[in-house]
Each structure stands twice: as C-alpha cells, then as structure tokens.
Motif scaffolding. Sequence first.
Motif, PDB file in Angstrom:
ATOM      1  N   ASP A  35       0.582  -1.260  -0.288  1.00 52.03           N
ATOM      2  CA  ASP A  35       0.230  -0.005   0.138  1.00 52.03           C
ATOM      3  C   ASP A  35       1.056   1.273   0.062  1.00 52.03           C
ATOM      4  N   THR A  38      -1.332   4.990  -2.922  1.00 51.61           N
ATOM      5  CA  THR A  38      -2.127   5.734  -4.107  1.00 51.61           C
ATOM      6  C   THR A  38      -2.851   4.921  -4.506  1.00 51.61           C
ATOM      7  N   ARG A  39      -2.094   3.106  -4.986  1.00 51.76           N
ATOM      8  CA  ARG A  39      -2.417   1.883  -5.469  1.00 51.76           C
ATOM      9  C   ARG A  39      -2.322   1.133  -3.926  1.00 51.76           C
ATOM     10  N   TRP A  70      -6.422   1.087  -6.981  1.00 49.99           N
ATOM     11  CA  TRP A  70      -6.654   2.682  -6.882  1.00 49.99           C
ATOM     12  C   TRP A  70      -7.353   3.316  -5.859  1.00 49.99           C
ATOM     13  N   ARG A  71      -7.164   4.591  -5.003  1.00 54.86           N
ATOM     14  CA  ARG A  71      -7.440   5.704  -4.519  1.00 54.86           C
ATOM     15  C   ARG A  71      -8.048   6.405  -5.677  1.00 54.86           C
ATOM     16  N   ASP A  72      -6.863   6.830  -6.954  1.00 49.88           N
ATOM     17  CA  ASP A  72      -7.338   7.351  -6.992  1.00 49.88           C
ATOM     18  C   ASP A  72      -7.611   7.462  -8.608  1.00 49.88           C
ATOM     19  N   ARG A  73      -7.872   5.925  -9.092  1.00 48.65           N
ATOM     20  CA  ARG A  73      -8.247   5.926  -9.997  1.00 48.65           C
ATOM     21  C   ARG A  73     -10.141   4.904 -10.566  1.00 48.65           C
ATOM     22  N   PRO A  97     -13.572   4.666  -6.838  1.00 50.47           N
ATOM     23  CA  PRO A  97     -11.528   5.096  -6.149  1.00 50.47           C
ATOM     24  C   PRO A  97     -12.298   3.744  -4.912  1.00 50.47           C
TER      25      PRO A  97
END
Length: 168
Positions: A35, A38-39, A70-73, A97
């Motif tokens: 972790d 982001t991923r 992902w937290r941003d995808r 996300p």
Amino acid sequence: MSAPSAEPAPATDVEVVLRKAGRTKIRYPARLLSDDGTRVTVRAPWAGAGVRDFGFVRFEPGDVFVEHFWRDRWYAVKEVYAADGTLKGWYCDVTRPAVRDGAVLTVEDLDLDLWCSADGTTILRLDEDEFAESPLLESDPPAAAAAMAALDDLEQLAKEGGHFPRTG
C-alpha cells in the motif's frame, strides 16, 4: 527520557468488501502485499463458491488473484492465476476509487468490466448492458462518465499490451 515507541507493524491481512448498488456483494480475506498510499495490492484465493465459467475464462478453486486497487482511479485490475501459477489473464472491474480503513478495503462495483487474456489476444468489454440499465446514468452522471472513461482506459491499456500490473 524514554525511547520512542516503535510504529506498529502494518497489517498483513485485510478484508476486501465489494459493494454494488449500495449493498455488499461479497467480502473475502486477502493478504496485503503493498500500500503506497495510492495503490493497494492484495493476494487472495478465488472467493467464489465452486467454478464460475464465463466462457472465455473459468474461475475455480485453487485460482489465485493478485488484485490492484487505486485510490485515484475508477478501476481495479486483478491478475488471475491458475492453481499451477499460470497466468490466465486480467479481470478488470470498473469501480469507484478504493477506500482503505485499517484492515478493510472497500470498493464499489459500477457494473462495467474488461477481460484481457494472458496472451493479449482476447480483450472483452463486459456488462455494458447492465451498466446501461443501472440507475447510475441518471442518479450520478459524473460517476457514470468516469466509469465509461475508465473502461475505455482499460481497453486501451489492454490493446497496448504489457501495461497491466503483473506480480507473478
């Protein structure tokens, strides 16, 4: 003066919670591999009951999934390995996300999926009919647009070849 306390060791086990249409679809234990903020990458055995044959791939007891969230995808990419370690391919879920809260990793499935075989010769967009019938198109148009863009991105990654994560 006391010595600073050591930071607690990161949890190595997490529970993945897959939600769909506001309800929990499945929960399963997984081993946290990494972790980076982001991923999040986890490893888990096939969590379904018995065999699930999609026609283009079979998920079955003994299969192992290395899953990247992902937290941003707006998607998750799952490497699918047979019991003997052979890569079957990548099953990609279009999701909001991911959110990790301690030992719980939660993702919301948005119906759309993509399959890419290990050799890259089979790339299939899946469940577009379910997505078209989902209330998301009317209830959250920005999320629906992000979901469609994510499916397009996944398809482009598959067509370019070699751009999906691979840990095995």
